[in-house]
Design a protein around this motif. Structure first.
Motif, short mmCIF file in Angstrom:
data_model
loop_
_atom_site.label_atom_id
_atom_site.label_comp_id
_atom_site.label_asym_id
_atom_site.label_seq_id
_atom_site.Cartn_x
_atom_site.Cartn_y
_atom_site.Cartn_z
N VAL A 179 -12.68 4.59 -1.78
CA VAL A 179 -11.46 4.32 -0.99
C VAL A 179 -11.46 3.25 0.03
O VAL A 179 -10.63 2.64 -0.01
N GLU A 180 -12.55 3.20 0.45
CA GLU A 180 -12.74 2.18 1.55
C GLU A 180 -12.76 0.76 1.03
O GLU A 180 -12.42 -0.05 1.56
N ALA A 181 -13.59 0.67 -0.34
CA ALA A 181 -13.89 -0.53 -1.04
C ALA A 181 -12.24 -1.19 -1.25
O ALA A 181 -11.93 -2.21 -1.30
N ALA A 182 -11.43 0.10 -1.79
CA ALA A 182 -10.18 -0.53 -2.14
C ALA A 182 -9.37 -1.13 -0.85
O ALA A 182 -8.61 -2.04 -1.05
N ALA A 183 -9.61 -0.38 0.17
CA ALA A 183 -8.77 -0.70 1.37
C ALA A 183 -9.32 -2.22 1.84
O ALA A 183 -8.30 -2.99 2.31
N ARG A 184 -10.56 -2.32 1.70
CA ARG A 184 -11.00 -3.72 2.15
C ARG A 184 -10.61 -4.96 1.21
O ARG A 184 -10.24 -5.98 1.47
N VAL A 185 -10.38 -4.38 -0.18
CA VAL A 185 -9.74 -5.31 -1.12
C VAL A 185 -8.46 -5.79 -0.74
O VAL A 185 -8.09 -7.24 -0.94
#
Length: 291
Positions: A179-185
């Motif tokens: 979820v955090e990785a997607a937000a950073r993308v």
């Protein structure tokens, strides 16, 4: 069991239900005995706070509410309640500001000495408050913070911040890092990620932790007693002084003060539970397990 009987039919048999009732009977008896004793203690304090005289009878000879007015004036409870609310509010804000980022760092980052840091945060929760309260009070007095409202708040933060951390770390670990990785993308920075993604997901856990901190701070005696001055005592410390301080005073005024303390704690807890649904915590944990 017959050949046509279902495997779980035996669970509904009267003999098994009877054995289950027998097994639970001691537990129910102990719980009932505890509740009865607790209700008796609270009832006796409440009744005595309204009684005129109570000697050797089931109930006082008469009832009056004047003891509450005398207790309010004698112990200056208006100022004490204000100080108590100030301390509780400051501790709640400080615990959230310091505890939530620290819990996130401990849940998401691996670094040398992490176990030692976790143990360091655990110590204020497992050792008696007087053990570290006396050195803490000495340090605060050396820096001129002893006997001040700031010193009382800092002392109460010592166990509250680790308390919030250990409650929130499991909540954060249940959130999928993707979820955090997607937000950073999508271009979210660290602060935007924390504010817009993590805090909403952690809100049930944060509120639950703060409710527990609220109850703990209102009832925390040792650290407040060691660091409070005459003008910044919380309600529980003022109650202690009213019981053991020199001078003559009616027992009913002390019981009236104890009732005010119980009502204040109960009101704060009810208000807090208006914003926190305990079922959200269980629901969030189950939802995380299914994903």
């Amino acid at each position: 069991m017959t050949a046509t009987a279902r495997p779980f039919d035996i669970l509904a048999s009267p003999s098994l239900r009877f054995s289950q009732n027998v097994d639970y009977f001691p537990i129910r008896t102990l719980v009932g005995f505890f509740i009865l004793n607790l209700a008796g203690i609270v009832f006796s304090v409440v009744v005595d706070s309204f009684g005129t005289a109570w000697f050797g009878t089931w109930l006082p000879n008469g009832f009056t509410a004047s003891w509450y007015g005398q207790s309010w004036e004698s112990f200056q409870l208006g100022g004490v309640l204000i100080v108590t609310l100030e301390v509780v509010g400051a501790v709640l804000i400080g615990s959230a500001v310091l505890g939530v980022p620290a819990a996130y760092a401990l849940a998401r980052r691996d670094f040398p000495g992490k176990r030692a840091v976790m143990l360091l945060f655990l110590l204020p929760l497992i050792i008696p408050p007087f053990t570290y309260g006396i050195p803490l009070a000495s340090v605060l007095y050396q820096f001129g913070l002893g006997g001040t409202l700031t010193g009382v708040i800092l002392a109460n933060l010592m166990p509250s911040v680790p308390f919030v951390i250990f409650i929130l770390v499991p909540f954060i670990e249940q959130i999928d890092p993707r979820v955090e990785a997607a937000a950073r993308v999508f271009g979210a920075g660290t602060w935007a990620l924390f504010r817009s993604v993590m805090v909403p997901l952690l809100l049930p856990g944060i509120l639950a932790a703060l409710v527990l901190v609220l109850v703990r701070t209102i009832g925390l005696f040792e650290l407040t007693f060691l660091t409070a001055g005459p003008d910044n005592q919380t309600l529980v410390v003022a109650l202690y002084y009213s019981v053991f301080a020199a001078g003559m005073r009616a027992n009913q005024t002390i019981d009236a003060m104890a009732v005010i303390y119980m009502v204040t704690s109960l009101v704060c807890l009810i208000i807090a539970l208006r914003f926190v649904d305990p079922t959200q915590i269980v629901g969030r944990a189950k939802k995380a397990e299914t994903h």
